[in-house]
Design an enzyme around this catalytic site. Structure first.
Site, PDB file in Angstrom:
ATOM      1  N   ARG A 165      26.608 -35.939  -4.942  1.00 49.58           N
ATOM      2  CA  ARG A 165      27.336 -35.778  -5.728  1.00 49.58           C
ATOM      3  C   ARG A 165      27.501 -35.382  -6.989  1.00 49.58           C
ATOM      4  NH1 ARG A 165      28.089 -32.970  -1.243  1.00 49.58           N
ATOM      5  NH2 ARG A 165      29.952 -33.081  -0.323  1.00 49.58           N
TER       6      ARG A 165
ATOM      7  N   HIS B 231      21.537 -27.615  -4.702  1.00 50.32           N
ATOM      8  CA  HIS B 231      22.496 -28.495  -3.492  1.00 50.32           C
ATOM      9  C   HIS B 231      21.942 -27.077  -2.021  1.00 50.32           C
ATOM     10  CE1 HIS B 231      26.819 -29.733  -2.497  1.00 50.32           C
ATOM     11  NE2 HIS B 231      25.718 -30.163  -1.442  1.00 50.32           N
TER      12      HIS B 231
HETATM   13  C1  OXD Z   1      27.773 -32.085   2.732  1.00 49.89           C
HETATM   14  C2  OXD Z   1      26.948 -31.240   0.982  1.00 49.89           C
HETATM   15  O1  OXD Z   1      28.331 -32.827   2.130  1.00 49.89           O
HETATM   16  O2  OXD Z   1      25.778 -30.344   1.853  1.00 49.89           O
HETATM   17  O3  OXD Z   1      26.898 -32.093   4.016  1.00 49.89           O
HETATM   18  O4  OXD Z   1      27.078 -31.683   0.640  1.00 49.89           O
END
Ligand code: OXD
Length: 293
Positions: free
Chosen positions: A208, A256
């Site tokens: 994250r 991402h």
């Molecule tokens: C997850 C993401 O948490 O794709 O799966 O970020």
């Protein structure tokens, strides 16, 4: 005959008409609208279509006792492993240096290194991080892992607890962030943590964006105390057009995508857990709200 038998069976067990049968509702999704739980107050459980749940826990109307069940692996561990391995191999094989030399038209042999000489640290040893650490160790890398509590993983030096955090960081030629975003991990990779890494370390963030203090990373790159970073996640996504990361020569970035949700294995996992719940059995992957993952 078949119709008659079916009618008799139906009559003898006197089932309720479909409209009167109790229906159990389960929610499945990734980023539901802000009022989703207000609009659906009667769910038996909510399944997230990903591994992280930080974006769900603050939503309005989320019932205190509603089980939130995250995806466990479902094809993500393999993707995460390959993504990180690719970046780690670039470090091991000095690809960045050779690319630079090519651009400059320089023919210089750099000393090659065995996998064991590269110390990889994995922060977060859950379904995805644990698998990465184990597989890297099996390939001969020197792997350590850090998590909230004790872990045992073959070939991995597993550390935990505040006193071992600086020791862990000091032994990361490559630091991979795989931890969930919680109150404890928000901003944990700050100026101090970056300064604790060995000079020339490389950071990989596939967890994250908010784990990392982005300004502190830019400052560490500026000072040359760390060599660079591969970032798949950011504090603000999509990454704003004018963000310094876009053009930074020492940052490699992706939008991402390090581990995407694969529909077939994810749907199978959710369906299997729904069946288990309906049979009164326990399921794994239930989020502990106090812990935050
Ligand atoms: C997850 C993401 O948490 O794709 O799966 O970020």
């Amino acid at each position: 005959k078949a119709t008659a038998t079916a009618a008799a069976a139906a009559a003898s067990s006197e089932p309720k008409p479909a409209c009167e049968q109790a229906v159990t509702h389960f929610g499945v999704g990734w980023k539901p609208p802000a009022d989703y739980f207000v609009e659906h107050p009667d769910l038996a459980a909510f399944f997230t279509a990903g591994a992280g749940v930080d974006h769900l826990l603050g939503l309005d109307g989320l019932p205190e006792l509603l089980p939130i069940i995250r995806l466990e692996d479902a094809g993500m561990a393999d993707q995460m492993f390959l993504y990180c391995l690719h970046e780690i191999l670039r470090r091991l094989t000095l690809s960045g240096d050779y690319e630079r030399q090519q651009r400059e038209g320089r023919w210089v042999e750099l000393e090659s290194r065995p996998a064991a000489s590269l110390r990889v640290g994995v922060f977060g040893l859950g379904a995805l991080g644990g698998e990465l650490a184990r597989r890297l160790a099996a390939m001969g890398f020197s792997v350590s892992g850090f998590a909230r509590g004790p872990h045992q993983l073959e070939g991995v030096n597993c550390l935990h607890g505040a006193s071992q955090w600086p020791l862990f960081l000091a032994a990361c030629d490559v630091l991979v962030l795989m931890a969930p975003l919680t109150a404890q991990t928000r901003g944990v990779i700050d100026a101090r943590a970056l300064a604790a890494l060995p000079t020339g370390a490389w950071l990989i963030n596939v967890a994250r964006g908010a784990l990392l203090d982005e300004a502190a990373l830019l400052a560490a790159l500026e000072r040359g105390s760390i060599a660079g970073a591969t970032l798949d996640v950011f504090q603000h996504e999509p990454l704003p057009k004018d963000h310094a990361f876009w053009q930074h020569p020492r940052i490699r970035l992706t939008p991402h995508v390090a581990a995407q949700t694969l529909i077939a294995p994810s749907a199978r996992q959710v369906a299997d857990k729904i069946l288990r719940l309906q049979q009164g059995e326990s399921v794994s992957g239930i989020v502990n709200r106090l812990r935050g993952y």
